[in-house]
Design an enzyme around this catalytic site. Structure first.
Site, PDB file in Angstrom:
ATOM      1  N   GLU A  68      14.220   8.743  81.389  1.00 28.19           N
ATOM      2  CA  GLU A  68      13.151   7.811  80.984  1.00 28.19           C
ATOM      3  C   GLU A  68      12.346   8.473  79.861  1.00 28.19           C
ATOM      4  OE1 GLU A  68      12.059   4.600  81.444  1.00 28.19           O
ATOM      5  OE2 GLU A  68      10.501   5.269  80.073  1.00 28.19           O
ATOM      6  N   ASP A 117      15.614  -2.016  76.369  1.00 26.73           N
ATOM      7  CA  ASP A 117      14.742  -2.624  75.356  1.00 26.73           C
ATOM      8  C   ASP A 117      15.598  -3.308  74.288  1.00 26.73           C
ATOM      9  OD1 ASP A 117      12.591  -1.628  76.727  1.00 26.73           O
ATOM     10  OD2 ASP A 117      12.311   0.117  75.430  1.00 26.73           O
ATOM     11  N   GLU A 193      13.736  -3.462  89.003  1.00 29.01           N
ATOM     12  CA  GLU A 193      12.420  -4.120  88.968  1.00 29.01           C
ATOM     13  C   GLU A 193      12.446  -5.335  88.024  1.00 29.01           C
ATOM     14  OE1 GLU A 193      12.189  -0.516  88.657  1.00 29.01           O
ATOM     15  OE2 GLU A 193      10.649   0.066  90.106  1.00 29.01           O
TER      16      GLU A 193
END
Ligand code: SAM
Length: 212
Positions: A68, A117, A193
């Site tokens: 991350e 993204d 999520e």
């Protein structure tokens, strides 16, 4: 995923036992860190880590690495680890652009990309984690029988990814534009999520599996 910057998050990560501080020193010897020869699966852009931590709990004979870019996001995953420690998962705060300096040739069996993204501007296409530039990096670290699994609700990014797989001369092993209604590909699916959030809004979830 951008969370409000949490003051001190970098320092907290620097002291965290589940976070690898100098991952390049482990290139080619991740099995020594885990003290076994189990397969190594990597998620890039793991966000708060729900998906990877569920996999790690369900599959104790696989080693997992979560990558991350942002400290404030990674910190959430590390806080969850305090509540439920797992021996077979470690985390790295880094930009995945440098992934080939962290894993050796054929060291990784599987790469997960979830709701990456989209970088919608053309001039940023190389930053998309499913660009041919990234597939070339994955080529260097994946085992010959390894593969990439990618999920998204973003149709343009999915179309782009299919084009890039062809350009990179990778094989498309499986593909669906509606994962949650695909009786084969939904088997064993672990929701991320973002997947929970977007599927609750009625967005179809797309998934592909590709191999070099
Ligand atoms: N995978 C999670 C999910 O599905 O819920 C989070 C998705 S979020 C949209 C994308 C995440 O990827 C963000 O947390 C972002 O910081 C991370 N990310 C994007 N580009 C990255 C890169 N080059 N290297 C590492 N992480 C990256």
């Amino acid at each position: 995923m951008r969370l409000r910057n949490i003051p001190g998050s970098r320092e907290m990560i620097a002291e965290n036992k589940w976070c690898i501080q100098e991952p390049t020193t482990l290139q080619g010897c991740w099995d020594e860190l885990f003290k076994n020869n189990n397969p190594l699966h990597v998620e890039i852009g793991m966000g708060k880590g729900q998906f990877l931590m569920t996999l790690a709990k369900n599959n104790p004979h696989i080693n997992y690495i979560g990558i991350e870019k942002y400290s404030s996001v990674l910190l959430r995953a590390l806080q969850k680890m305090e509540e439920q420690p797992l021996e077979n998962i470690k985390f790295i705060r880094m930009d995945a652009e440098n992934i080939t300096s962290v894993f050796a040739k054929q060291e990784v069996s599987r790469i997960y990309l979830n709701f990456s993204d989209p970088w919608p501007k053309d001039r940023h296409a190389k930053r998309r984690l499913t660009s041919k530039e990234f597939f070339s990096r994955y080529n260097q670290i994946l085992k010959v029988d390894g593969h990439v699994e990618f999920k998204t609700d973003n149709e343009s990014l999915f179309d782009f990814s299919l084009e890039q797989i062809a350009l990179a001369k990778w094989n498309l092993d499986a593909c669906t534009r509606d994962l949650h209604h695909d009786t084969d590909m939904i088997v064993g699916n672990i929701m991320t999520e973002y997947e929970q959030r977007f599927s609750a809004m009625g967005n179809p979830i797309m998934k592909l599996i590709a191999s070099p």
